[in-house]
Design a protein around this motif. Structure first.
Motif, PDB file in Angstrom:
ATOM      1  N   ILE A  81      30.128   6.666   2.305  1.00 36.27           N
ATOM      2  CA  ILE A  81      29.069   7.577   1.881  1.00 36.27           C
ATOM      3  C   ILE A  81      29.645   8.939   1.503  1.00 36.27           C
ATOM      4  N   ALA A  82      30.534   9.468   2.343  1.00 34.49           N
ATOM      5  CA  ALA A  82      31.106  10.782   2.089  1.00 34.49           C
ATOM      6  C   ALA A  82      31.922  10.800   0.798  1.00 34.49           C
ATOM      7  N   THR A  86      29.514  10.224  -2.411  1.00 37.53           N
ATOM      8  CA  THR A  86      28.524  11.258  -2.720  1.00 37.53           C
ATOM      9  C   THR A  86      29.043  12.680  -2.618  1.00 37.53           C
ATOM     10  N   TYR A 114      29.422  14.111   0.197  1.00 40.47           N
ATOM     11  CA  TYR A 114      28.602  14.613   1.299  1.00 40.47           C
ATOM     12  C   TYR A 114      29.368  15.641   2.112  1.00 40.47           C
ATOM     13  N   GLY A 115      28.719  16.758   2.382  1.00 42.46           N
ATOM     14  CA  GLY A 115      29.297  17.778   3.236  1.00 42.46           C
ATOM     15  C   GLY A 115      30.137  18.807   2.523  1.00 42.46           C
ATOM     16  N   HIS A 150      31.785  21.919   7.035  1.00 46.60           N
ATOM     17  CA  HIS A 150      32.072  20.617   6.444  1.00 46.60           C
ATOM     18  C   HIS A 150      32.298  19.584   7.550  1.00 46.60           C
ATOM     19  N   LEU A 200      26.837  12.989   9.968  1.00 44.31           N
ATOM     20  CA  LEU A 200      26.743  11.758   9.189  1.00 44.31           C
ATOM     21  C   LEU A 200      27.258  10.574   9.999  1.00 44.31           C
TER      22      LEU A 200
END
Length: 72
Positions: A27-28, A31, A33-34, A53, A60
């Protein structure tokens, strides 16, 4: 001889935390993410600090652990 039930953990050889970690990495990476936004020009919010971060990734991971535990 007694047969052991095959759970997703024993079939894949991975524990729930390892599966959650793999899910979090996917996911990270997919996307971003963070990381926050990489905007050019004037923005009202600065870039995330390394601590922010890391905190986002830990949150997550916890969410992924919750999902994996529900599925098993």
């Amino acid at each position: 001889m007694e047969e052991k039930s095959k759970t997703p953990e024993t079939q894949s050889g991975k524990g729930g935390d390892e599966i959650a970690l793999d899910l979090m990495k996917f996911i990270a990476t997919a996307t971003g993410y963070g990381k926050g936004s990489q905007a050019v020009g004037f923005t009202g919010k600065g870039a995330r600090t390394p601590e922010e971060h890391a905190e986002a990734l830990l949150e997550l991971f916890e969410r992924c652990r919750t999902v994996v535990k529900k599925e098993s």
